[in-house]
Design an enzyme around this catalytic site. Structure first.
Site, PDB file in Angstrom:
ATOM      1  N   ASP A   1       0.861  -1.175   0.000  1.00 12.19           N
ATOM      2  CA  ASP A   1       0.000   0.000   0.000  1.00 12.19           C
ATOM      3  C   ASP A   1       0.901   1.229   0.000  1.00 12.19           C
ATOM      4  O   ASP A   1       1.816   1.338   0.829  1.00 12.19           O
ATOM      5  CB  ASP A   1      -0.892   0.015   1.243  1.00 12.19           C
ATOM      6  CG  ASP A   1      -1.952  -1.079   1.202  1.00 12.19           C
ATOM      7  OD1 ASP A   1      -2.283  -1.546   0.093  1.00 12.19           O
ATOM      8  OD2 ASP A   1      -2.445  -1.456   2.270  1.00 12.19           O
TER       9      ASP A   1
ATOM     10  N   ASP B   1     -13.455  -4.143  -1.474  1.00  4.26           N
ATOM     11  CA  ASP B   1     -13.294  -4.022  -0.022  1.00  4.26           C
ATOM     12  C   ASP B   1     -14.687  -4.127   0.590  1.00  4.26           C
ATOM     13  O   ASP B   1     -15.562  -3.316   0.269  1.00  4.26           O
ATOM     14  CB  ASP B   1     -12.683  -2.671   0.351  1.00  4.26           C
ATOM     15  CG  ASP B   1     -11.303  -2.456  -0.257  1.00  4.26           C
ATOM     16  OD1 ASP B   1     -10.597  -3.453  -0.481  1.00  4.26           O
ATOM     17  OD2 ASP B   1     -10.940  -1.286  -0.496  1.00  4.26           O
TER      18      ASP B   1
END
Length: 251
Positions: free
Chosen positions: A11, A130
């Protein structure tokens, strides 16, 4: 049976690799190019680089960083964050990415999946989802790095993504993210049963056993993790040896 894949996820925020818990409490952990090159040397099958604040901050992903990654890494890698139109994907693929990942932009404009698949081919298009669990059978899809719940639900949205041409689904359980108690195997198994494209499992890796479980009980095609690799809690060669010892096909 096809070989299962081990995929470190990096990330990115402000050019640095970061990691949080349940999408919060973000900390810097290192340079993405150096970490990516290390994982490639250790035997990772693929890498995923996600610009985690691009959609929230309404800016485009990091093409210059992608070029640097491509120069130093010899395994396939996927890039996501801030991709909202064909030219965004084209820029990243031209910079050296092997696949692009779309999430918030796909939820807001599902036609984007169809357009990308038609223009570049399904094999280049990963739809990341997500989701947060509401009850045993229902998961709400979120956008903007998990900040905003939507009307979409996990299973129907994953099916629509496949119908529109997605080549893979990257499913992250927000409830499991960074907690290190195992993947959302029931949901993953259902996705695997209902879809014909590969499912990448994300959220919950904390032990070698969790990867064994996600490939058997969860029926996932790939296991994605971040902190266990970033902090060298489970070296990739050790993980692969463990999986081979349990007769799980690994590259």
């Amino acid at each position: 049976m096809l070989s299962k894949r081990i995929i470190p996820c990096l990330d990115i925020r402000n050019g640095k690799t970061v990691k949080g818990v349940k999408f919060l409490d973000i900390k810097e952990v290192g340079d993405p190019v150096e970490l990516g090159a290390l994982y490639a040397r250790q035997g990772a099958d693929e890498l995923v680089f996600l610009d985690i604040t691009a959609s929230h901050e309404k800016r485009k992903t990091f093409a210059d960083l992608v070029r640097r990654i491509a120069q130093h890494i010899n395994i396939p890698f996927t890039v996501g964050g801030g991709i909202s139109e064909l030219k965004d994907a084209e820029t990243l693929l031209n910079a050296g990415a092997d696949k692009i990942s779309i999430n918030s932009s796909a939820v807001k404009n599902p036609q984007l999946i169809s357009d990308l698949a038609k223009h570049f081919g399904s094999q280049f298009v990963v739809v990341a989802i997500d989701a947060k669990q509401l009850d045993a059978d229902e998961w709400v899809v979120t956008v903007n790095g998990g900040r905003i719940p939507t009307e979409k639900r996990l299973y129907s949205w994953a099916e629509e993504a496949e119908d529109r041409g997605a080549g893979e689904i990257l499913f992250t359980s927000m409830d499991h993210d960074g907690v290190k108690k195992g993947f959302a195997n029931e949901a993953l198994a259902r996705l695997s049963d209902e879809l014909s494209i590969p499912i990448i499992a994300s959220g919950g890796a904390g032990a070698k056993e969790h990867f064994k479980d996600v490939f058997t009980t969860g029926k996932a095609d790939a296991g994605l993790a971040a902190s266990i690799f970033h902090f060298n809690e489970i070296p990739i060669p050790e993980l692969k040896d463990y999986l081979r010892s349990h007769r799980i096909p690994i590259r």
